[in-house]
Scaffold this motif. Sequence first.
Motif, PDB file in Angstrom:
ATOM      1  N   ILE A 110      34.549  29.655 -62.591  1.00  0.00           N
ATOM      2  CA  ILE A 110      34.938  31.071 -62.518  1.00  0.00           C
ATOM      3  C   ILE A 110      33.795  31.825 -61.854  1.00  0.00           C
ATOM      4  O   ILE A 110      32.632  31.482 -62.043  1.00  0.00           O
ATOM      5  N   THR A 111      34.133  32.857 -61.104  1.00  0.00           N
ATOM      6  CA  THR A 111      33.081  33.665 -60.474  1.00  0.00           C
ATOM      7  C   THR A 111      32.667  34.811 -61.395  1.00  0.00           C
ATOM      8  O   THR A 111      33.456  35.264 -62.237  1.00  0.00           O
ATOM      9  N   ALA A 112      31.442  35.267 -61.203  1.00  0.00           N
ATOM     10  CA  ALA A 112      30.958  36.424 -61.966  1.00  0.00           C
ATOM     11  C   ALA A 112      31.821  37.640 -61.649  1.00  0.00           C
ATOM     12  O   ALA A 112      32.079  38.471 -62.520  1.00  0.00           O
ATOM     13  N   TYR A 113      32.282  37.731 -60.423  1.00  0.00           N
ATOM     14  CA  TYR A 113      33.143  38.844 -60.030  1.00  0.00           C
ATOM     15  C   TYR A 113      34.422  38.871 -60.871  1.00  0.00           C
ATOM     16  O   TYR A 113      34.843  39.923 -61.353  1.00  0.00           O
ATOM     17  N   LYS A 114      35.025  37.699 -61.068  1.00  0.00           N
ATOM     18  CA  LYS A 114      36.255  37.628 -61.866  1.00  0.00           C
ATOM     19  C   LYS A 114      35.987  38.051 -63.306  1.00  0.00           C
ATOM     20  O   LYS A 114      36.768  38.802 -63.895  1.00  0.00           O
ATOM     21  N   VAL A 115      34.881  37.588 -63.875  1.00  0.00           N
ATOM     22  CA  VAL A 115      34.526  37.965 -65.248  1.00  0.00           C
ATOM     23  C   VAL A 115      34.316  39.474 -65.322  1.00  0.00           C
ATOM     24  O   VAL A 115      34.807  40.135 -66.236  1.00  0.00           O
ATOM     25  N   LYS A 126      35.538  41.803 -63.400  1.00  0.00           N
ATOM     26  CA  LYS A 126      36.821  42.489 -63.234  1.00  0.00           C
ATOM     27  C   LYS A 126      37.669  42.429 -64.511  1.00  0.00           C
ATOM     28  O   LYS A 126      38.250  43.416 -64.919  1.00  0.00           O
ATOM     29  N   GLU A 127      37.673  41.269 -65.163  1.00  0.00           N
ATOM     30  CA  GLU A 127      38.528  41.097 -66.341  1.00  0.00           C
ATOM     31  C   GLU A 127      37.924  41.644 -67.634  1.00  0.00           C
ATOM     32  O   GLU A 127      38.649  41.897 -68.587  1.00  0.00           O
ATOM     33  N   ILE A 150      33.006  44.868 -67.133  1.00  0.00           N
ATOM     34  CA  ILE A 150      31.555  44.960 -66.972  1.00  0.00           C
ATOM     35  C   ILE A 150      31.267  45.000 -65.477  1.00  0.00           C
ATOM     36  O   ILE A 150      31.737  44.139 -64.725  1.00  0.00           O
ATOM     37  N   ALA A 151      30.507  45.974 -65.038  1.00  0.00           N
ATOM     38  CA  ALA A 151      30.217  46.136 -63.613  1.00  0.00           C
ATOM     39  C   ALA A 151      29.461  44.933 -63.061  1.00  0.00           C
ATOM     40  O   ALA A 151      28.590  44.373 -63.730  1.00  0.00           O
ATOM     41  N   THR A 152      29.791  44.550 -61.834  1.00  0.00           N
ATOM     42  CA  THR A 152      29.077  43.445 -61.201  1.00  0.00           C
ATOM     43  C   THR A 152      27.595  43.779 -61.044  1.00  0.00           C
ATOM     44  O   THR A 152      26.745  42.893 -61.138  1.00  0.00           O
ATOM     45  N   ALA A 210      31.441  36.764 -74.492  1.00  0.00           N
ATOM     46  CA  ALA A 210      31.713  35.687 -75.448  1.00  0.00           C
ATOM     47  C   ALA A 210      33.215  35.571 -75.699  1.00  0.00           C
ATOM     48  O   ALA A 210      33.765  34.459 -75.688  1.00  0.00           O
ATOM     49  N   ASP A 211      33.868  36.701 -75.914  1.00  0.00           N
ATOM     50  CA  ASP A 211      35.315  36.700 -76.145  1.00  0.00           C
ATOM     51  C   ASP A 211      36.062  36.154 -74.925  1.00  0.00           C
ATOM     52  O   ASP A 211      37.011  35.389 -75.060  1.00  0.00           O
ATOM     53  N   TYR A 212      35.638  36.563 -73.748  1.00  0.00           N
ATOM     54  CA  TYR A 212      36.280  36.123 -72.511  1.00  0.00           C
ATOM     55  C   TYR A 212      36.248  34.594 -72.395  1.00  0.00           C
ATOM     56  O   TYR A 212      37.236  33.962 -72.050  1.00  0.00           O
ATOM     57  N   PHE A 213      35.092  34.000 -72.698  1.00  0.00           N
ATOM     58  CA  PHE A 213      34.935  32.558 -72.575  1.00  0.00           C
ATOM     59  C   PHE A 213      35.358  31.801 -73.833  1.00  0.00           C
ATOM     60  O   PHE A 213      35.389  30.576 -73.838  1.00  0.00           O
ATOM     61  N   GLY A 214      35.642  32.532 -74.913  1.00  0.00           N
ATOM     62  CA  GLY A 214      36.044  31.877 -76.153  1.00  0.00           C
ATOM     63  C   GLY A 214      34.898  31.140 -76.826  1.00  0.00           C
ATOM     64  O   GLY A 214      35.084  30.077 -77.415  1.00  0.00           O
TER      65      GLY A 214
END
Length: 139
Positions: A14-19, A21-22, A25-27, A49-53
């Motif tokens: 996954i890209t930091a950009y995708k994280v 955006k979802e 949190i600003a890039t 943490a929640d995003y990645f589980g």
Amino acid sequence: MYERFAKLLEERRITAYKVAKETGIATATLSDWKMGRSVPKIDKLQKIADYFGVSLNYITSNEETSSSENNNNNNPLTGKKMTKKESSQYEKVMGEAALLFDNEDVSEEDKEKLMLALNDIFWKSKQRNKEKYAKSRKK
């Protein structure tokens, strides 16, 4: 902290950009963390943490296990599986405590000792509160 984030990005492809955006949190914020220009706030770390589980503790510490098995720990006072509330409180306290070491010259041994002491304090406080409020309910 950023090393863990980068590892998760690589593992999950996954890209930091995708994280960014979802999670909202600003890039630029992620870039500042990477370059060491700023330290992440706990609420943003929790979003990641929640995003990645994974647990907040995994993101902020040297803990090797990234899966949700971190939340299946037993309460050392009762020997039973932690409730969701206990697990959430524990992750928050220990995650915030791990941030104390960010960018500090503290030996790994001292970090471990402090984290163990905080763990002990957390569970003893839970026990005291349980006893205190159980007594007040009986009255």
